[in-house]
Design a protein around this motif. Structure first.
Motif, short mmCIF file in Angstrom:
data_model
loop_
_atom_site.label_atom_id
_atom_site.label_comp_id
_atom_site.label_asym_id
_atom_site.label_seq_id
_atom_site.Cartn_x
_atom_site.Cartn_y
_atom_site.Cartn_z
N ILE A 174 53.85 24.84 68.29
CA ILE A 174 52.49 24.88 68.82
C ILE A 174 52.58 24.79 70.34
CG2 ILE A 174 50.17 23.92 68.68
CD1 ILE A 174 51.32 24.73 65.93
N VAL A 175 52.27 25.90 71.00
CA VAL A 175 52.34 25.95 72.47
C VAL A 175 51.00 25.55 73.06
CG1 VAL A 175 52.67 27.44 74.47
CG2 VAL A 175 54.14 27.69 72.48
N VAL A 224 44.80 30.46 67.53
CA VAL A 224 44.46 29.28 68.33
C VAL A 224 44.00 28.20 67.34
CG1 VAL A 224 42.88 28.28 70.02
CG2 VAL A 224 43.92 30.51 70.45
N VAL A 225 44.75 27.09 67.30
CA VAL A 225 44.55 26.12 66.23
C VAL A 225 44.05 24.75 66.72
CG1 VAL A 225 46.20 27.21 64.68
CG2 VAL A 225 47.02 25.50 66.32
N GLY A 226 43.78 24.63 68.03
CA GLY A 226 43.29 23.35 68.53
C GLY A 226 42.78 23.48 69.95
N ILE A 227 42.05 22.46 70.39
CA ILE A 227 41.52 22.38 71.76
C ILE A 227 42.24 21.23 72.47
CG2 ILE A 227 39.49 21.93 73.18
CD1 ILE A 227 39.38 24.63 71.74
N GLY A 228 42.82 21.53 73.64
CA GLY A 228 43.52 20.50 74.39
C GLY A 228 44.66 21.10 75.21
N GLU A 229 45.49 20.34 75.90
CA GLU A 229 45.32 18.93 75.77
C GLU A 229 44.25 18.45 76.73
OE1 GLU A 229 48.87 16.71 77.78
OE2 GLU A 229 49.62 18.73 77.30
N LEU A 250 46.45 19.88 59.24
CA LEU A 250 45.58 19.66 60.40
C LEU A 250 45.21 20.99 61.07
CD1 LEU A 250 44.31 17.57 62.46
CD2 LEU A 250 46.34 18.05 63.83
N PHE A 251 46.22 21.83 61.29
CA PHE A 251 46.00 23.08 62.02
C PHE A 251 45.54 24.22 61.11
CE2 PHE A 251 49.27 21.23 65.07
CZ PHE A 251 48.35 20.99 66.08
N ARG A 252 45.45 23.94 59.81
CA ARG A 252 45.00 24.96 58.82
C ARG A 252 45.88 26.20 58.88
NH1 ARG A 252 39.36 24.61 61.39
NH2 ARG A 252 39.11 22.35 61.38
#
Length: 255
Positions: A34-35, A87-92, A251-253
């Motif tokens: 996960i980059v 795109v699997v998340g918002i951050g950091e 978590l990241f589906r």
């Protein structure tokens, strides 16, 4: 197989050999990475990497240290990019009171905006916290961040705070510092927090695990983190790899 849940392959430190770094990770049985992109330049490169490699996914957001540089247009851009299926998340995002580039009130405002953005696009939030634990926890509670949950990235706090974060639907991610001889808190967290609430990461190129401490980190070192957690929990490395991979995939589906 391992998942490195937080790596900066988009950092300048990999400008000349990122393909070799990725190949070494594959050879070390790191099956997914996960980059994390945290400003305009690193988000652009993160998006390029997730297009180029089937096993690389992206998290995009704006780092609290650079909160003063973030505009409403930047947040809108992040929102638009977040529609990409990889795109699997918002951050950091989060708070960093160690560096003083961005005033605390500006950091806090941007943190709240990114939590709201994550809830709007229904993606987990990846939290950066440095010397700001009380405010991070308070803002997560006030913004009902538990609706999407996320990750306490490179966690270095107490077991008690970890449990508070778990109650808000966050997983606890451990990196290279858990391997340091003097890292009392991360070792306690690794010992006491259930494996189904833990993730592993490198945060490469930063925070290389022992025996590479002080050198450039890379995702092929993730087994060293897993080995130390396995030692502390008195279980097999395979069990740590299997459960933390399942935790990340859920978590990241990621199917």
């Amino acid at each position: 197989m391992f998942i490195d849940t937080h790596v900066h392959l988009n950092a300048d430190q990999y400008e000349h050999d990122v393909e070799e770094v990725i190949q070494r990770a594959i050879d070390a049985k790191v099956e997914k990475m996960i980059v994390v992109g945290f400003d305009t330049k690193t988000i652009d490169i993160a998006m390029e990497l997730i297009e180029r490699y089937s096993f690389i996914y992206g998290v995009i957001g704006w780092h609290p240290v650079d909160a003063v540089d973030c505009t409403e247009d930047d947040l809108q851009w992040i929102k638009e990019l977040s529609a990409h299926p990889k795109v699997v998340g918002i951050g950091e995002t989060g708070l960093d009171y160690y560096w003083d580039k961005s005033p605390k009130d500006i950091q806090q405002e941007l943190f709240r905006k990114q939590i709201r953005l994550a809830k709007e696009v229904n993606l987990p939030i990846i939290i950066h916290n440095r010397e700001a634990t009380a405010d991070v926890v308070r803002i997560l509670q006030e913004e009902n961040a538990s609706e999407v949950g996320g990750i306490m990235h490179c966690y270095g706090g107490s077991v008690e705070t970890a449990k508070q974060c778990i109650d808000m639907n966050f997983l606890i991610s451990l990196g290279g510092p858990v391997t340091f001889k003097n890292a009392r808190m991360p070792k306690m967290v690794a010992t006491e927090i259930p494996l189904d609430k833990l993730l592993i990461e490198t945060d490469a190129p930063y925070l290389a695990p022992h025996p590479y401490r002080g050198k450039r980190n890379e995702p092929s070192y993730i087994p060293l983190v897993a080995e130390e957690i396995a030692r502390l929990k008195e279980i097999s490395v395979e069990e740590v790899a299997k459960q933390t991979t399942e935790n990340a995939m859920h978590l990241f589906r990621i199917v």
